[in-house]
Design an enzyme around this catalytic site. Structure first.
Site, PDB file in Angstrom:
ATOM      1  N   GLY A  78       1.687 -14.214  -3.403  1.00 53.84           N
ATOM      2  CA  GLY A  78       2.691 -14.366  -2.356  1.00 53.84           C
ATOM      3  C   GLY A  78       3.497 -13.093  -2.247  1.00 53.84           C
ATOM      4  N   SER A  79       4.704 -13.226  -1.763  1.00 59.58           N
ATOM      5  CA  SER A  79       5.493 -12.033  -1.481  1.00 59.58           C
ATOM      6  C   SER A  79       6.077 -11.422  -2.766  1.00 59.58           C
ATOM      7  CB  SER A  79       6.629 -12.379  -0.525  1.00 59.58           C
ATOM      8  OG  SER A  79       7.510 -13.277  -1.160  1.00 59.58           O
ATOM      9  N   THR A  80       6.426 -10.171  -2.675  1.00 61.95           N
ATOM     10  CA  THR A  80       7.030  -9.485  -3.822  1.00 61.95           C
ATOM     11  C   THR A  80       8.371 -10.124  -4.177  1.00 61.95           C
ATOM     12  OG1 THR A  80       5.876  -7.430  -3.317  1.00 61.95           O
ATOM     13  CG2 THR A  80       7.867  -7.240  -4.645  1.00 61.95           C
ATOM     14  N   ALA A  81       9.130 -10.547  -3.165  1.00 60.37           N
ATOM     15  CA  ALA A  81      10.437 -11.164  -3.437  1.00 60.37           C
ATOM     16  C   ALA A  81      10.264 -12.431  -4.266  1.00 60.37           C
ATOM     17  CB  ALA A  81      11.151 -11.470  -2.120  1.00 60.37           C
ATOM     18  N   THR A  82       9.313 -13.275  -3.900  1.00 65.35           N
ATOM     19  CA  THR A  82       9.098 -14.506  -4.671  1.00 65.35           C
ATOM     20  C   THR A  82       8.536 -14.176  -6.053  1.00 65.35           C
ATOM     21  OG1 THR A  82       8.680 -15.688  -2.608  1.00 65.35           O
ATOM     22  CG2 THR A  82       8.022 -16.791  -4.628  1.00 65.35           C
ATOM     23  N   GLY A  83       7.685 -13.164  -6.126  1.00 67.43           N
ATOM     24  CA  GLY A  83       7.160 -12.746  -7.429  1.00 67.43           C
ATOM     25  C   GLY A  83       8.287 -12.382  -8.394  1.00 67.43           C
ATOM     26  N   GLU A  96      -0.048 -11.476  -7.760  1.00 65.23           N
ATOM     27  CA  GLU A  96      -0.682 -10.767  -6.637  1.00 65.23           C
ATOM     28  C   GLU A  96       0.328 -10.795  -5.498  1.00 65.23           C
ATOM     29  OE1 GLU A  96      -3.382  -9.189  -6.762  1.00 65.23           O
ATOM     30  OE2 GLU A  96      -4.678 -10.074  -8.273  1.00 65.23           O
TER      31      GLU A  96
END
Ligand code: NAD
Length: 469
Positions: free
Chosen positions: A221-226, A243
């Site tokens: 998913g997104s970098t922010a959620t990561g 990822e």
């Protein structure tokens, strides 16, 4: 489940709260998704923990045989799965889209089943004998995005199962039906409780990534959620494969043949209507052939039909949701406002249903424009002119993500030299975005860490254990 209606009936909730899932191309109701909470997640984790030891005890041979039967089950329901994926996600049936994605699910299961993983003898010199094994982790949590919902779920589930783990899956709020249907088909062949889908919002995702009985989270998913997941998983020291987002650069060197590469450039950028993590999102073209590449790419792009996914002739579809449509609109508007040249598209029709954004090519754009620097995740490609190789490599590397990249030239030696200087997890030469179940895939910089696919991907779903003696 060989008909669409039968597949939909299988996943339609019999009780409990539900919400409507709408077709992003038409606004029609596709189906009802259950609304689940953290209690449901806890129950799924308990069931997974109960089912996992017997699954692990089967050993690789039996698990491999089961994964092959799971792949057969997906093949048997392939067309209804593709129909549902097309209606819910928006992607067309044809082209590298819904049927392709369902086919990739069974192909990945078969490849994951076929990948050998032997214990490694690290040292055996007569005095010391040490072997490296991989034990099951236990329960793995899988959190996925809405762009390739079935394929990415399989990328997470298949190696986890192969390595003897159970899986609890939290699909994206935008595409729960696709994942529910896929797992319902897989579960025709799997023991009860081993793989469960819990549809929920980010609260459910946050619980999954902090749950004490989950040993690893596979997140795409997104970098922010990561980043949020790194934090919420810290207290339980979970293993993570992340990822995350990308903003891939493609560099076309001066000796490339514009006509020969135009179609490859197009699909590198516009696969899944641009909603692909490792799609070409910034195209740098040498000044010598800049105009020719723009002309050839525009000619190819103009022929690609966009429309409702289940119409057989289309190969491009709508954006999956309103939020994504708004992001693409904002970024293209910023590019137009800066004086960049619109070669194609850039003018969405707002008088029709669906989140359709036309295929958009923007030339003569500055490298500092938001359309270049932000992940647009849609069918809009900025094309930037360059003259100096060192400068363009610095520009390609000048973002904080590094998922993929590409170099386009008939001179393979030169292209490989440029590739080695790009800060990206994968660099393709004369192509962009192709993945293979035996080739490791993962990000550099803030595109994440950990590898999927192949032997490396299997190892990531086990706990390394050294037996020394
Ligand atoms: P997203 O991060 O918004 O959501 C992904 C998932 O995370 C969803 O299931 C969501 O419910 C869940 N989630 C949200 N907040 C959470 C939290 N606090 N804790 C746990 N889970 C939470 O991403 P998206 O918009 O669905 O997907 C698009 C993004 O995914 C793009 O940035 C794209 O580049 C990236 N992506 C990366 C890859 C890759 O392989 N690197 C592949 C596909 C997509």
């Amino acid at each position: 489940m060989d008909t669409y209606d039968a597949l939909l009936a299988t996943i339609t909730p019999k009780s409990g709260p539900t919400r409507e899932i709408l077709d992003p191309a038409t606004g029609a109701v596709v189906g009802l998704a259950p609304v689940r909470g953290v209690d449901d997640l806890d129950r799924a984790v308990a069931a997974a923990a109960a089912a996992q030891p017997a699954w692990a005890a089967l050993g690789h041979k039996e698990r491999i045989a089961t994964l092959i039967r799971v792949a057969d089950a997906i093949d048997a329901s392939a067309e209804p799965l593709a129909q549902l994926l097309s209606r819910e996600q928006g992607k067309p049936l044809n082209g590298p889209n819904a049927r392709f994605e369902v086919g990739a699910c069974s192909a990945w299961l078969r490849a994951t089943a076929a990948t050998p993983l032997e214990a490694e003898i690290v040292i055996d010199d007569g005095q010391t004998h040490a072997e490296l094994h991989y034990r099951p982790i236990g329960v793995v949590g899988a959190i996925g995005p809405w762009n390739w919902p079935m394929m990415i779920a399989v990328w997470q589930i298949a190696p986890a199962l192969r390595m003897g783990n159970a899986v609890v899956v939290k699909p994206s709020e935008y595409t729960p039906l696709s994942v529910l249907a896929l797992v319902a088909v897989m579960n025709q062949e799997l023991p009860a409780g081993l793989v469960t889908v819990v549809c929920g919002d980010r609260e459910v995702g946050a619980r999954l990534s902090s749950h004490p009985d989950i040993g690893k989270v596979m997140f795409t998913g997104s970098t922010a959620t990561g980043k949020a997941i790194i934090k919420s998983s810290a207290d339980t020291v979970k293993r993570l494969t992340l990822e995350l987002g990308g903003n891939d650069a493609g560099i076309v060197l001066s000796d490339a043949d514009p006509k020969a590469i135009a179609e490859g450039l197009f699909w590198g950028a516009f696969i899944n209507t641009g909603q692909t993590c490792a799609a070409l999102k910034r195209l740098y073209v040498h000044d010598d052939i800049y105009d020719a590449v723009c002309t050839e790419l525009t000619a190819v792009a103009a022929t690609m039909p966009m429309g409702v996914g289940i119409d057989e002739q289309n190969v491009l579809g709508p954006l999956q949701n309103k939020a994504q449509f708004d992001i693409v609109s904002r970024l293209v508007d910023a590019a137009k406002g800066s004086g960049a040249r619109v070669l194609l598209g850039g003018n969405p029709r707002l008088d029709q249903p669906g989140y359709f954004y036309p295929t958009t090519l923007i030339a003569d754009i500055d490298n500092s424009n938001p359309l270049v620097l932000e992940e647009q995740f849609g069918p809009a490609l900025p094309i930037i002119r360059f003259t100096d190789l060192d400068d363009v490599i610095a520009q390609a590397n000048g973002v904080d993500v590094g998922l993929g990249g590409s170099v386009w030239s008939p001179d393979l030696a030169k292209a490989r030299e440029v590739a080695a200087r790009l800060e990206a997890g994968t660099v393709w030469i004369n192509g962009h975005g192709g993945v293979h179940p035996m080739i490791p895939f993962g990000g550099a910089k803030q595109s994440g860490y950990g590898l999927e696919f192949g032997v490396e991907g299997l190892k990531a779903l086990g706990v390394p254990q050294v037996i020394n003696g």
